[in-house]
Scaffold this motif. Structure first.
Motif, PDB file in Angstrom:
ATOM      1  N   GLU A  31      25.391  56.215  93.870  1.00 47.86           N
ATOM      2  CA  GLU A  31      25.454  54.759  93.792  1.00 47.86           C
ATOM      3  C   GLU A  31      26.917  54.345  93.750  1.00 47.86           C
ATOM      4  OE1 GLU A  31      21.428  53.194  91.457  1.00 47.86           O
ATOM      5  OE2 GLU A  31      23.330  53.305  90.384  1.00 47.86           O
ATOM      6  N   GLY A  48      20.649  52.625  99.451  1.00 47.76           N
ATOM      7  CA  GLY A  48      19.963  51.847  98.429  1.00 47.76           C
ATOM      8  C   GLY A  48      19.417  50.553  98.997  1.00 47.76           C
ATOM      9  N   SER A  54      24.373  49.353  95.254  1.00 44.23           N
ATOM     10  CA  SER A  54      24.289  50.087  96.519  1.00 44.23           C
ATOM     11  C   SER A  54      25.202  49.527  97.601  1.00 44.23           C
ATOM     12  CB  SER A  54      22.839  50.084  97.025  1.00 44.23           C
ATOM     13  OG  SER A  54      21.976  50.712  96.102  1.00 44.23           O
TER      14      SER A  54
END
Length: 203
Positions: A81, A107, A114
């Protein structure tokens, strides 16, 4: 994410190295929270490393250098992330400069956590990582033997289709932290993949 990665490696019987952004002595004296129980386990099977003097106090610029060091030590880099200003993007850029294989986990669109990973994929700087097999291949490794689905409630829950984290947590009745750790282990084992829309799918 860092703690979950270290814990997953240790729980799987592997070794892990923690690169610190401060002196080791100071870190050992001040570490708190969920990281504290990890420290003796990391020291027993891997290492704590720092490029600073033992009692050197952390400064913002030190973490920039620390992230570059992580990229230099790695054979491949995975960004799980990253927000728009995430330090993980420094690691990614250094990995690109060093020509290390670079992966990013896609994401959900619009997710602040993301933005960075999706941008890495969109720009072609990183390969979209949907499972552990791609990383194993660039490292010349083979996946461990698959676990039978009946021993894991997560794999059973995903056998009927992909689920997002909230739906999966309700299905298996696990805490958020326990679920995140288990999902990481299953992903690294190549048994679970994350779809572009943020759901999890069994393989």
């Amino acid at each position: 994410i860092d703690s979950a990665a270290h814990r997953g490696a240790l729980d799987a019987g592997g070794a892990t190295v923690a690169v610190l952004g401060e002196g080791i002595t100071l870190f050992l004296a001040t570490v708190r929270g969920r990281r504290r129980p990890l420290v003796p386990r990391i020291r027993a099977t891997g290492a704590l490393v720092s490029q600073y003097e033992p009692s050197f106090c952390a400064r913002p610029w030190m973490f920039v250098r620390r992230n570059a060091t992580i990229a230099a030590l790695a054979e491949a880099v995975v960004v799980v992330e990253a927000g728009e200003e995430s330090g993980a993007l420094i690691t990614a850029e250094r990995a690109r400069q060093l020509r290390r294989p670079l992966f990013a986990v896609p994401g959900p669109l619009g997710s602040a956590a993301s933005v960075g990973t999706n941008a890495l994929i969109a720009s072609g700087s990183a390969r979209a990582l949907l499972g552990a097999q791609a990383v194993l291949e660039v490292l010349g490794l083979t996946a461990p033997g698959a676990l039978p689905s009946h021993v894991d409630p997560i794999l059973e829950a995903l056998s009927s289709g992909a689920l997002d984290a909230d739906a999966l947590r309700r299905r298996v009745r696990m805490s958020e932290g326990a679920l995140a750790e288990r999902l990481l282990r299953l992903t690294l084992a190549g048994l679970v993949t994350k779809t572009p829309d943020g759901r999890y799918r069994g393989r």
